[in-house]
Design an enzyme around this catalytic site. Structure first.
Site, PDB file in Angstrom:
ATOM      1  N   THR A  75       1.868   3.450   5.204  1.00 31.94           N
ATOM      2  CA  THR A  75       2.263   2.081   5.535  1.00 31.94           C
ATOM      3  C   THR A  75       1.908   1.157   4.371  1.00 31.94           C
ATOM      4  O   THR A  75       1.175   1.534   3.458  1.00 31.94           O
ATOM      5  CB  THR A  75       1.531   1.581   6.789  1.00 31.94           C
ATOM      6  OG1 THR A  75       0.119   1.714   6.584  1.00 31.94           O
ATOM      7  CG2 THR A  75       1.955   2.375   8.022  1.00 31.94           C
ATOM      8  N   SER A 101       0.793  -1.238   0.000  1.00 35.73           N
ATOM      9  CA  SER A 101       0.000   0.000   0.000  1.00 35.73           C
ATOM     10  C   SER A 101       0.821   1.281   0.000  1.00 35.73           C
ATOM     11  O   SER A 101       0.249   2.373  -0.072  1.00 35.73           O
ATOM     12  CB  SER A 101      -0.966   0.003   1.183  1.00 35.73           C
ATOM     13  OG  SER A 101      -2.057  -0.862   0.915  1.00 35.73           O
TER      14      SER A 101
END
Length: 278
Positions: free
Chosen positions: A218, A78
């Site tokens: 993150t 991601s």
């Protein structure tokens, strides 16, 4: 004969200068990498493997516990939402920071995804279905063009993988490549509009105090039951900015929820060890 001797002397001096220049370059390259054993202590105490990489933008110095790991390629997971958002904004697939991602009413992996989400929340909640739709609308051709233009990692993108290439498959990016991309983004060196840059800085902002601003993203991938976790971004202070890319893998003693949390916690702990944060 005199001419030959002269040429020989010139050649010797040229070789010497070239050698000295080459050695100087090696010294300079080595001098901007500082091994931080404290980072390894932080990682070991958390029962994970990996590396923390911090880059001092003003001094042009990299700090890490493992300069072999920082070249290791991993799925971007991601963290690619940074690039996906930029391309979405540049192509008009994402109209603005007010764009709403509608929930389809179906159960999702995360409860946070089971609602309509404005762009900043979709980014910070790491809504995979939202960004899969963005990627499909961008399309493989445009996605490849932008990724190459941004010189972002080594991604394998085609029509069959357009909605998952950052989560599984052969796409790879290293910590040093993450830092390089973030540096060019931060320094306004990417070929993107000022509007897109401004929106991105806003949605990447995680925390702001009187002493610093923390921005980033993150990422988490799982291939063949092997987890790999990212935390990339930058910390802005009054007089300097530090970019970071943390990449971790769990040991055999693995608690999923703790591992998720450690990406951010260990990164901030490293900044404290360097006396950048209190």
């Amino acid at each position: 004969m005199r001419i030959l001797i002269t040429l020989f002397i010139i050649l010797c001096f040229a070789c010497k200068e070239q050698k000295e220049s080459s050695n100087k370059e090696l010294v300079e390259t080595a001098s901007n990498k500082v091994h931080q054993s404290e980072f390894q202590t932080i990682i070991d105490s958390a029962n994970v493997n990996g590396a923390i990489l911090i880059y001092d933008l003003k001094k042009d110095i990299y700090y890490s516990n493992d300069f072999n790991w920082y070249n290791k390629g991993n799925l971007p997971a991601s963290t690619f939402k940074i690039v996906n958002t930029i391309i979405g904004l540049e192509t008009g697939v994402i109209e603005s920071d007010s764009t709403i991602f509608k929930w389809d009413g179906k159960k999702k992996w995360s409860k946070n995804w089971e609602q309509d989400l404005v762009l900043k929340n979709a980014f910070q909640f790491s809504c995979v279905p939202c960004y899969q739709e963005v990627a499909k609308k961008i399309g493989a051709q445009r996605m490849n063009e932008y990724v190459q233009k941004f010189n972002y990692g080594n991604l394998k993108i085609d029509t069959t993988t357009i909605d998952k290439f950052w989560l599984e498959g052969e796409s790879r990016i290293s910590q040093i490549q993450q830092i390089d991309f973030l540096k060019r983004f931060y320094n306004l060196e990417l070929p993107i509009s000022e509007r897109t840059h401004k929106i991105m800085k806003n949605i990447m902002l995680i925390n702001e105090t009187a002493l610093y601003k923390l921005s980033g993203k993150t990422g988490l991938s799982n291939e063949n039951d092997a987890y790999n976790g990212w935390f990339v971004g930058y910390i802005e202070q009054k007089n300097n900015t530090y970019l970071f890319a943390t990449n971790l893998e769990p040991t055999k003693e693995f608690d999923f929820n703790l591992f998720i949390k450690k990406r951010l916690d260990l990164t901030l702990e490293a900044f404290k060890k360097m006396n950048i944060l209190q």
